[in-house]
Motif scaffolding. Structure first.
Motif, PDB file in Angstrom:
ATOM      1  N   LEU A  84       3.335 -43.574 -19.780  1.00  0.00           N
ATOM      2  CA  LEU A  84       4.117 -43.601 -18.694  1.00  0.00           C
ATOM      3  C   LEU A  84       3.268 -44.068 -17.426  1.00  0.00           C
ATOM      4  CD1 LEU A  84       5.535 -39.904 -19.376  1.00  0.00           C
ATOM      5  CD2 LEU A  84       6.830 -41.936 -19.186  1.00  0.00           C
ATOM      6  N   ILE A  85       2.040 -43.856 -17.347  1.00  0.00           N
ATOM      7  CA  ILE A  85       1.349 -44.271 -16.211  1.00  0.00           C
ATOM      8  C   ILE A  85       1.610 -45.767 -16.099  1.00  0.00           C
ATOM      9  CG2 ILE A  85      -1.197 -44.525 -15.260  1.00  0.00           C
ATOM     10  CD1 ILE A  85      -1.664 -41.521 -16.636  1.00  0.00           C
ATOM     11  N   VAL A  86       1.277 -46.442 -17.247  1.00  0.00           N
ATOM     12  CA  VAL A  86       1.600 -47.730 -17.339  1.00  0.00           C
ATOM     13  C   VAL A  86       2.720 -48.395 -16.864  1.00  0.00           C
ATOM     14  CG1 VAL A  86       1.533 -49.766 -18.822  1.00  0.00           C
ATOM     15  CG2 VAL A  86      -0.200 -47.984 -19.201  1.00  0.00           C
ATOM     16  N   ALA A  87       3.800 -47.877 -17.465  1.00  0.00           N
ATOM     17  CA  ALA A  87       5.014 -48.098 -16.968  1.00  0.00           C
ATOM     18  C   ALA A  87       5.458 -47.814 -15.577  1.00  0.00           C
ATOM     19  CB  ALA A  87       6.184 -47.157 -17.826  1.00  0.00           C
ATOM     20  N   ASN A  88       4.883 -46.828 -14.946  1.00  0.00           N
ATOM     21  CA  ASN A  88       5.189 -46.456 -13.693  1.00  0.00           C
ATOM     22  C   ASN A  88       4.543 -47.410 -12.513  1.00  0.00           C
ATOM     23  OD1 ASN A  88       7.121 -44.100 -12.780  1.00  0.00           O
ATOM     24  ND2 ASN A  88       6.098 -43.395 -14.628  1.00  0.00           N
ATOM     25  N   ILE A  89       3.275 -47.655 -13.108  1.00  0.00           N
ATOM     26  CA  ILE A  89       2.446 -48.583 -12.129  1.00  0.00           C
ATOM     27  C   ILE A  89       3.201 -49.960 -12.311  1.00  0.00           C
ATOM     28  CG2 ILE A  89       0.131 -49.890 -11.929  1.00  0.00           C
ATOM     29  CD1 ILE A  89      -1.079 -47.191 -12.764  1.00  0.00           C
ATOM     30  N   PHE A  90       3.421 -50.594 -13.296  1.00  0.00           N
ATOM     31  CA  PHE A  90       4.207 -51.700 -13.675  1.00  0.00           C
ATOM     32  C   PHE A  90       5.354 -51.833 -12.859  1.00  0.00           C
ATOM     33  CE2 PHE A  90       7.180 -54.657 -15.869  1.00  0.00           C
ATOM     34  CZ  PHE A  90       6.310 -55.586 -15.713  1.00  0.00           C
ATOM     35  N   HIS A  91       6.200 -50.752 -12.981  1.00  0.00           N
ATOM     36  CA  HIS A  91       7.546 -50.550 -12.107  1.00  0.00           C
ATOM     37  C   HIS A  91       7.260 -50.520 -10.717  1.00  0.00           C
ATOM     38  CE1 HIS A  91      10.964 -48.309 -10.185  1.00  0.00           C
ATOM     39  NE2 HIS A  91      11.317 -49.151 -11.092  1.00  0.00           N
ATOM     40  N   GLN A  92       6.449 -50.107 -10.031  1.00  0.00           N
ATOM     41  CA  GLN A  92       6.214 -49.842  -8.817  1.00  0.00           C
ATOM     42  C   GLN A  92       5.321 -51.217  -8.098  1.00  0.00           C
ATOM     43  OE1 GLN A  92       6.914 -47.535  -6.208  1.00  0.00           O
ATOM     44  NE2 GLN A  92       8.076 -46.636  -7.890  1.00  0.00           N
ATOM     45  N   ALA A  93       4.405 -51.676  -8.867  1.00  0.00           N
ATOM     46  CA  ALA A  93       3.469 -52.723  -8.312  1.00  0.00           C
ATOM     47  C   ALA A  93       3.879 -54.109  -8.541  1.00  0.00           C
ATOM     48  CB  ALA A  93       2.129 -52.655  -9.187  1.00  0.00           C
ATOM     49  N   VAL A  94       4.905 -54.258  -9.881  1.00  0.00           N
ATOM     50  CA  VAL A  94       5.356 -55.430 -10.072  1.00  0.00           C
ATOM     51  C   VAL A  94       6.787 -55.511  -9.860  1.00  0.00           C
ATOM     52  CG1 VAL A  94       5.757 -57.272 -11.983  1.00  0.00           C
ATOM     53  CG2 VAL A  94       3.614 -55.704 -11.756  1.00  0.00           C
TER      54      VAL A  94
END
Length: 191
Positions: free
Chosen positions: A23-33
């Motif tokens: 979930l952390i990976v997905a959220n960071i990818f969603h926000q940052a990319v």
């Protein structure tokens, strides 16, 4: 007593590896990319279809089909890839598990957004005073509690483990939101 403690630590480590980390990976990818670069802009369709309820949007423009698809898909992929390194402990395919957890995580944000629109709190804002403090908490808690509810039905964890998962997940969500804000990927600072 040591066996029980190690059992809880082992369960929480498993929850971190197969639930929180994806979930952390997905959220960071969603926000940052995705959000930052407007990647997959054609999926940035508001979930509420711009529907109005009592003079306000149901959820607002920030809750999009893209967000749910991206977070659910990346959570699914991350969970699947992790399963090559660690033995996946649940009785379903890791990709399906990740997809369901990621979807529940994102869908659990909708009631909070609905309530904010009813209270005339604008998208991305939290309100003022005690109402703002409540929403600051629920902005961190809603999605984690959605994942916890999904875990309850998918894995049948006991209440104590779900509570520990929820507390740890909410605290971790807060820390990561602060980090994303400090790096310029989130507009609203964590409180």
């Amino acid at each position: 007593m040591k066996i029980i403690a190690w059992g809880i630590i082992g369960v929480m480590a498993t929850m971190f590896v197969f639930v929180l980390f994806p979930l952390i990976v997905a959220n960071i990818f969603h926000q940052a990319v995705v959000v930052k670069s407007d990647f997959l802009h054609f999926l940035a369709i508001p979930i509420d279809g711009q529907s109005i309820f009592r003079g306000e949007r149901l959820f607002g423009a920030h809750k999009t089909v893209r967000g749910i698809i991206v977070v659910a898909a990346i959570t699914s992929i991350a969970t699947y890839l992790i399963s090559f390194t660690y033995t996946f402990p649940f009785l379903m395919h890791p990709a399906l598990f990740g997809l369901l957890i990621g979807g529940a995580y994102m869908l659990a944000e909708l009631p909070n957004s609905f309530l904010k629109r009813r209270l005339n709190i604008h998208e991305g804002a939290r309100g003022k005073g005690w109402v703002g403090s409540c929403f600051a908490f629920f902005d961190h808690a809603d999605s984690v509690l959605g994942a916890a509810i999904a875990l309850f039905f998918l894995v049948h964890l006991d209440y104590a483990t779900l509570a520990a998962f929820s507390v740890f997940g909410i605290l971790l969500h807060h820390v990561i939101e602060r980090l994303l804000h400090a790096l310029g990927y989130r507009k609203v600072p964590a409180r």
